[in-house]
Design an enzyme around this catalytic site. Structure first.
Site, PDB file in Angstrom:
ATOM      1  N   ARG A 121       7.755 -21.528   5.601  1.00  0.00           N
ATOM      2  CA  ARG A 121       8.347 -21.133   6.879  1.00  0.00           C
ATOM      3  C   ARG A 121       8.974 -19.763   6.677  1.00  0.00           C
ATOM      4  NH1 ARG A 121       9.071 -26.586   6.842  1.00  0.00           N
ATOM      5  NH2 ARG A 121       8.753 -27.680   8.812  1.00  0.00           N
ATOM      6  N   ASP A 176      -3.805   7.587   0.266  1.00  0.00           N
ATOM      7  CA  ASP A 176      -4.308   6.237  -0.041  1.00  0.00           C
ATOM      8  C   ASP A 176      -4.830   5.567   1.232  1.00  0.00           C
ATOM      9  OD1 ASP A 176      -3.843   6.328  -2.757  1.00  0.00           O
ATOM     10  OD2 ASP A 176      -1.785   5.599  -2.577  1.00  0.00           O
ATOM     11  N   ASP A 197       8.543 -15.193   7.830  1.00  0.00           N
ATOM     12  CA  ASP A 197       7.888 -14.142   8.624  1.00  0.00           C
ATOM     13  C   ASP A 197       6.390 -14.096   8.361  1.00  0.00           C
ATOM     14  OD1 ASP A 197      10.293 -13.500   9.648  1.00  0.00           O
ATOM     15  OD2 ASP A 197      10.408 -11.470   8.827  1.00  0.00           O
ATOM     16  N   ALA A 225      10.161 -12.893   3.856  1.00  0.00           N
ATOM     17  CA  ALA A 225      11.373 -13.519   4.411  1.00  0.00           C
ATOM     18  C   ALA A 225      11.212 -15.012   4.652  1.00  0.00           C
ATOM     19  CB  ALA A 225      11.765 -12.810   5.715  1.00  0.00           C
TER      20      ALA A 225
HETATM   21  P1  NAP Z   1       0.835   3.607   6.888  1.00  0.00           P
HETATM   22  O1  NAP Z   1       1.886   2.683   7.402  1.00  0.00           O
HETATM   23  O2  NAP Z   1       0.500   4.848   7.639  1.00  0.00           O
HETATM   24  O3  NAP Z   1       1.169   4.035   5.365  1.00  0.00           O
HETATM   25  C1  NAP Z   1       1.593   3.161   4.423  1.00  0.00           C
HETATM   26  C2  NAP Z   1       1.945   3.871   3.122  1.00  0.00           C
HETATM   27  O4  NAP Z   1       1.429   3.064   2.068  1.00  0.00           O
HETATM   28  C3  NAP Z   1       1.374   5.281   2.945  1.00  0.00           C
HETATM   29  O5  NAP Z   1       2.363   6.088   2.350  1.00  0.00           O
HETATM   30  C4  NAP Z   1       0.226   5.052   1.988  1.00  0.00           C
HETATM   31  O6  NAP Z   1      -0.040   6.151   1.148  1.00  0.00           O
HETATM   32  C5  NAP Z   1       0.769   3.920   1.140  1.00  0.00           C
HETATM   33  N1  NAP Z   1      -0.233   3.134   0.415  1.00  0.00           N
HETATM   34  C6  NAP Z   1      -1.451   2.674   0.831  1.00  0.00           C
HETATM   35  N2  NAP Z   1      -2.052   1.988  -0.154  1.00  0.00           N
HETATM   36  C7  NAP Z   1      -1.213   2.029  -1.223  1.00  0.00           C
HETATM   37  C8  NAP Z   1      -1.274   1.517  -2.545  1.00  0.00           C
HETATM   38  N3  NAP Z   1      -2.309   0.802  -2.964  1.00  0.00           N
HETATM   39  N4  NAP Z   1      -0.224   1.747  -3.375  1.00  0.00           N
HETATM   40  C9  NAP Z   1       0.850   2.459  -2.968  1.00  0.00           C
HETATM   41  N5  NAP Z   1       0.969   2.966  -1.728  1.00  0.00           N
HETATM   42  C10 NAP Z   1      -0.052   2.754  -0.869  1.00  0.00           C
HETATM   43  O7  NAP Z   1      -0.492   2.721   6.748  1.00  0.00           O
HETATM   44  P2  NAP Z   1      -1.908   3.095   6.202  1.00  0.00           P
HETATM   45  O8  NAP Z   1      -1.925   4.494   5.673  1.00  0.00           O
HETATM   46  O9  NAP Z   1      -2.906   2.681   7.218  1.00  0.00           O
HETATM   47  O10 NAP Z   1      -2.001   2.077   4.966  1.00  0.00           O
HETATM   48  C11 NAP Z   1      -2.030   0.690   5.142  1.00  0.00           C
HETATM   49  C12 NAP Z   1      -1.270   0.129   3.969  1.00  0.00           C
HETATM   50  O11 NAP Z   1       0.108   0.352   4.181  1.00  0.00           O
HETATM   51  C13 NAP Z   1      -1.392  -1.368   3.809  1.00  0.00           C
HETATM   52  O12 NAP Z   1      -2.551  -1.720   3.125  1.00  0.00           O
HETATM   53  C14 NAP Z   1      -0.106  -1.706   3.079  1.00  0.00           C
HETATM   54  O13 NAP Z   1      -0.288  -1.733   1.669  1.00  0.00           O
HETATM   55  C15 NAP Z   1       0.839  -0.579   3.429  1.00  0.00           C
HETATM   56  N6  NAP Z   1       1.962  -1.113   4.230  1.00  0.00           N
HETATM   57  C16 NAP Z   1       3.166  -1.201   3.627  1.00  0.00           C
HETATM   58  C17 NAP Z   1       4.231  -1.743   4.310  1.00  0.00           C
HETATM   59  C18 NAP Z   1       5.545  -1.866   3.607  1.00  0.00           C
HETATM   60  O14 NAP Z   1       5.638  -1.420   2.461  1.00  0.00           O
HETATM   61  N7  NAP Z   1       6.555  -2.452   4.242  1.00  0.00           N
HETATM   62  C19 NAP Z   1       4.087  -2.197   5.618  1.00  0.00           C
HETATM   63  C20 NAP Z   1       2.838  -2.089   6.210  1.00  0.00           C
HETATM   64  C21 NAP Z   1       1.768  -1.542   5.494  1.00  0.00           C
HETATM   65  P3  NAP Z   1      -0.622   7.558   1.670  1.00  0.00           P
HETATM   66  O15 NAP Z   1       0.521   8.254   2.309  1.00  0.00           O
HETATM   67  O16 NAP Z   1      -1.083   8.223   0.400  1.00  0.00           O
HETATM   68  O17 NAP Z   1      -1.764   7.275   2.613  1.00  0.00           O
END
Ligand code: NAP
Length: 267
Positions: free
Chosen positions: A148, A43, A150, A185
């Site tokens: 207020r 993704d 994070d 938070a």
């Molecule tokens: P990453 O930190 O390397 O991976 C984030 C994870 O989120 C990966 O497993 C990715 O899937 C998954 N993901 C991305 N879009 C998704 C969706 N629409 N539905 C379900 N899972 C999804 O960061 P990245 O690969 O650059 O992706 C950025 C995305 O990470 C952001 O847009 C945000 O949605 C997500 N994120 C989540 C958190 C959290 O949950 N605490 C924190 C920061 C960012 P794949 O392994 O298939 O690439």
């Protein structure tokens, strides 16, 4: 068509095989103006592909091959690329291409230097970089609450399974034209109060965030992040543009949700 890949060995191998098969079926490689962008990876790779072609959403559709686990934007397996290439070749010779269209979020960031507009496929977040984020949240030009905490996450329906889900936001079906506001938070006590639950805004509603303290803030737009210290306000709404995914076979959204988060059901 064009291929955007994650760069790991299996994605590179899948990309090479895809080009080979595509040439055999008469598909034309056109990185400048592709009708279809094939994302090979996960993704996260689709987020990169979206941002590479976000100026051409009107004429470009996306399709994802997952070289790791099943993704929300990537539902074809590397072992199925022959079928995918055949489906693409058949669709190209017999238009129009069948697609599903998902909403994306538009944000307008007003800074002391001017206004910038961005689109996000998953979400945009604002976090206080060095201290608690204190910000007025306005909905449709009326003060709703003083936040207020994070930070604040504003996601699309297809992004609701990403960061938003970790913040206990609801999962929205991507056929809904909406954005979701989720808190990170929040501080809630006798003095400070914010809603606590996430909120879903329909199209034509908008929300504005006005940070109250001038400080370094961290802004993320999907996988991209930037620090800013002169944000005046940020407006979010459902964008006019939509993102199109080429659909060569059905794969219902709720089946993906079940496969990604529930797995096998034990009776
Ligand atoms: P990453 O930190 O390397 O991976 C984030 C994870 O989120 C990966 O497993 C990715 O899937 C998954 N993901 C991305 N879009 C998704 C969706 N629409 N539905 C379900 N899972 C999804 O960061 P990245 O690969 O650059 O992706 C950025 C995305 O990470 C952001 O847009 C945000 O949605 C997500 N994120 C989540 C958190 C959290 O949950 N605490 C924190 C920061 C960012 P794949 O392994 O298939 O690439």
């Amino acid at each position: 068509y064009n291929v955007v890949h994650r760069g790991d060995a299996i994605s590179v191998q899948t990309k090479d095989r895809f080009h080979e098969l595509a040439a055999g079926r008469g598909l034309v490689l056109d990185p400048e103006q592709p009708d279809i962008v094939v994302s090979v990876g996960g993704d996260g790779t689709m987020l990169h592909a979206f941002h590479l072609y976000k100026e051409q959403l009107e004429t470009t559709s996306f399709v994802g091959i997952h070289t790791g686990h099943l993704g929300f934007y990537a539902d074809w397996k590397p072992g199925e690329i022959e079928l995918l290439v055949d489906s693409m070749a058949a669709a190209m010779s017999c238009p129009p291409l069948k697609t599903v269209k998902y909403p994306v979020v538009q944000i307008q960031i007003e800074t002391e230097r001017g206004t910038q507009t961005h689109l996000a496929l998953n979400e945009f977040t604002l976090k206080g970089g060095e201290a608690t984020l204190v910000a007025e949240l306005h909905i449709n030009d009326e003060l709703f609450e003083m936040f207020r905490g994070d930070g604040i996450c504003i996601s699309t329906p297809s992004g609701s399974t990403g960061y938003n889900k970790s913040l206990t936001g609801a999962i929205l079906h991507p056929s809904l034209d909406a954005i979701q506001i989720a808190e990170m938070a929040s501080l809630n006590n006798r003095l400070y109060r914010s809603l606590g639950s996430s909120m879903v805004l329909p199209k034509h509603h908008h929300c504005d965030i006005y940070p109250k303290k001038k400080m370094n803030m961290l802004l993320t737009i999907d996988h991209l992040n930037v620090q800013m210290n002169d944000i005046v306000s940020i407006r979010s709404m459902v964008a006019e543009e939509k993102v199109s995914f080429a659909r060569f076979r059905p794969f219902p959204f709720w089946n993906r949700v079940r496969e990604a988060f529930i797995g096998e059901i034990v009776e």
